[in-house]
Design a protein around this motif. Structure first.
Motif, PDB file in Angstrom:
ATOM      1  N   ILE A 118       0.857  -0.828  -0.012  1.00 60.60           N
ATOM      2  CA  ILE A 118       0.134  -0.163  -0.040  1.00 60.60           C
ATOM      3  C   ILE A 118       0.651   1.490  -0.078  1.00 60.60           C
ATOM      4  O   ILE A 118       0.500   2.985  -0.376  1.00 60.60           O
ATOM      5  CB  ILE A 118      -0.957  -0.239   1.272  1.00 60.60           C
ATOM      6  CG1 ILE A 118      -1.754  -1.049   1.397  1.00 60.60           C
ATOM      7  CG2 ILE A 118      -1.719   1.423   1.413  1.00 60.60           C
ATOM      8  CD1 ILE A 118      -2.845  -1.137   1.761  1.00 60.60           C
ATOM      9  N   GLY A 119       1.602   1.715   1.278  1.00 60.10           N
ATOM     10  CA  GLY A 119       2.425   2.203   0.968  1.00 60.10           C
ATOM     11  C   GLY A 119       3.392   2.957  -0.045  1.00 60.10           C
ATOM     12  O   GLY A 119       3.677   4.478  -1.161  1.00 60.10           O
ATOM     13  N   VAL A 120       4.067   1.415  -1.235  1.00 63.51           N
ATOM     14  CA  VAL A 120       4.386   1.731  -2.180  1.00 63.51           C
ATOM     15  C   VAL A 120       3.693   2.644  -3.337  1.00 63.51           C
ATOM     16  O   VAL A 120       3.373   3.745  -4.554  1.00 63.51           O
ATOM     17  CB  VAL A 120       4.848   0.096  -3.669  1.00 63.51           C
ATOM     18  CG1 VAL A 120       5.541   0.886  -4.729  1.00 63.51           C
ATOM     19  CG2 VAL A 120       6.167  -0.343  -2.508  1.00 63.51           C
ATOM     20  N   VAL A 121       2.397   2.165  -3.497  1.00 57.34           N
ATOM     21  CA  VAL A 121       0.858   1.723  -4.241  1.00 57.34           C
ATOM     22  C   VAL A 121       0.974   3.805  -4.577  1.00 57.34           C
ATOM     23  O   VAL A 121       0.942   4.959  -4.627  1.00 57.34           O
ATOM     24  CB  VAL A 121      -0.110   2.020  -3.933  1.00 57.34           C
ATOM     25  CG1 VAL A 121      -1.142   2.302  -4.943  1.00 57.34           C
ATOM     26  CG2 VAL A 121      -0.124   0.277  -4.838  1.00 57.34           C
ATOM     27  N   PHE A 122       1.161   3.941  -2.666  1.00 57.97           N
ATOM     28  CA  PHE A 122       0.189   5.390  -2.184  1.00 57.97           C
ATOM     29  C   PHE A 122       1.943   6.944  -2.842  1.00 57.97           C
ATOM     30  O   PHE A 122       1.685   7.712  -3.843  1.00 57.97           O
ATOM     31  CB  PHE A 122       0.881   5.964  -0.581  1.00 57.97           C
ATOM     32  CG  PHE A 122      -0.723   5.991  -0.312  1.00 57.97           C
ATOM     33  CD1 PHE A 122      -1.843   5.050  -0.893  1.00 57.97           C
ATOM     34  CD2 PHE A 122      -0.758   5.891   1.210  1.00 57.97           C
ATOM     35  CE1 PHE A 122      -3.424   5.354  -0.579  1.00 57.97           C
ATOM     36  CE2 PHE A 122      -2.359   5.841   1.585  1.00 57.97           C
ATOM     37  CZ  PHE A 122      -3.430   5.090   0.529  1.00 57.97           C
ATOM     38  N   MET A 123       3.334   5.636  -2.679  1.00 52.06           N
ATOM     39  CA  MET A 123       4.095   6.832  -3.224  1.00 52.06           C
ATOM     40  C   MET A 123       3.971   7.265  -5.373  1.00 52.06           C
ATOM     41  O   MET A 123       4.277   8.266  -5.075  1.00 52.06           O
ATOM     42  CB  MET A 123       5.670   5.836  -3.613  1.00 52.06           C
ATOM     43  CG  MET A 123       6.329   5.660  -1.988  1.00 52.06           C
ATOM     44  SD  MET A 123       6.538   7.231  -0.922  1.00 52.06           S
ATOM     45  CE  MET A 123       7.899   8.128  -2.310  1.00 52.06           C
ATOM     46  N   THR A 124       3.497   6.103  -5.716  1.00 50.62           N
ATOM     47  CA  THR A 124       2.966   6.108  -6.943  1.00 50.62           C
ATOM     48  C   THR A 124       2.213   6.886  -7.287  1.00 50.62           C
ATOM     49  O   THR A 124       2.524   7.925  -8.191  1.00 50.62           O
ATOM     50  CB  THR A 124       3.218   4.986  -7.795  1.00 50.62           C
ATOM     51  OG1 THR A 124       1.632   4.286  -7.000  1.00 50.62           O
ATOM     52  CG2 THR A 124       4.142   3.759  -7.674  1.00 50.62           C
TER      53      THR A 124
END
Ligand SMILES: [Zn+2]
Length: 211
Positions: A118-124
């Motif tokens: 989820i963190g990675v998705v938010f970063m994108t």
């Protein structure tokens, strides 16, 4: 062990001793609900209060576990059977605990991975970077908490076996948590021979005889 029979026996002996469930519970320092659960066969008295309970009911632990007053001639045989049965039950409970350890580990790992994803998705999506660290932080924190809980389960379930002298024992939580480990094998110092070795997890206290 027949829990229902044991329950009826406790109830019978309690009445003979002229005690209500509440009175018996009070003497043992437990709730009357616990007494009621024994008497209906839903649970067995804890080993820690068994002696005291038997004293109050004027029976032996062996009588209690058989759910009847055991006559002298087959006392020994029944006693041995009960001991074997108790060991078997502990081993089964320990096996269930170790399965639980794996389940906790997997769920915790999945949760951590989900937080990371989820963190990675938010970063994108170009959210602020602290959101990423917050999510990963939460994931990591729960992982540490769950892992120490899982390790606690592993420490109390079954025994560790010294590779040198084959002594089987339950180490302190501190030594288990501080030791290097691969899977469930921990590199620890044996309290009997004092040597360090890779100690594996075993369920039984005694080495199983080869069949
Ligand atoms: Zn040893």
């Amino acid at each position: 062990m027949d829990q229902v029979k044991i329950g009826k026996f406790i109830s019978e002996r309690r009445r003979e001793a002229g005690l209500t469930q509440a009175q018996l519970a009070e003497k043992l320092g437990i709730t009357d609900r616990a007494v009621s659960k024994w008497e209906t066969g839903k649970s067995l008295p804890d080993a820690s209060i068994m002696l005291e309970l038997c004293g109050l009911l004027n029976i032996t632990v062996n009588d209690l576990l058989c759910g009847e007053v055991v006559s002298m001639e087959n006392y020994r045989e029944k006693n041995e059977k009960n001991l074997v049965e108790m060991v078997r039950q502990k081993e089964e409970a320990d096996k269930r605990l170790l399965t639980m350890e794996i389940v906790i580990g997997l769920v915790s790992m999945a949760f951590f991975s989900a937080m990371l994803a989820i963190g990675v998705v938010f970063m994108t999506m170009e959210k602020p970077v602290w959101v990423f660290f917050l999510l990963v932080g939460i994931g990591l924190l729960q992982f540490i908490v769950c892992m120490s809980f899982a390790l606690r389960i592993e420490q109390v379930a079954g025994y560790y076996e010294c590779a040198k002298c084959k002594n089987r024992y339950v180490p302190k939580y501190g030594s288990v948590s501080m030791a290097m480990h691969v899977g469930r094998s921990h590199y620890m110092k044996c309290p009997v021979c004092g040597k360090r070795s890779w100690q594996k997890k075993v369920i039984s206290k005694t080495v199983e005889p080869r069949v």
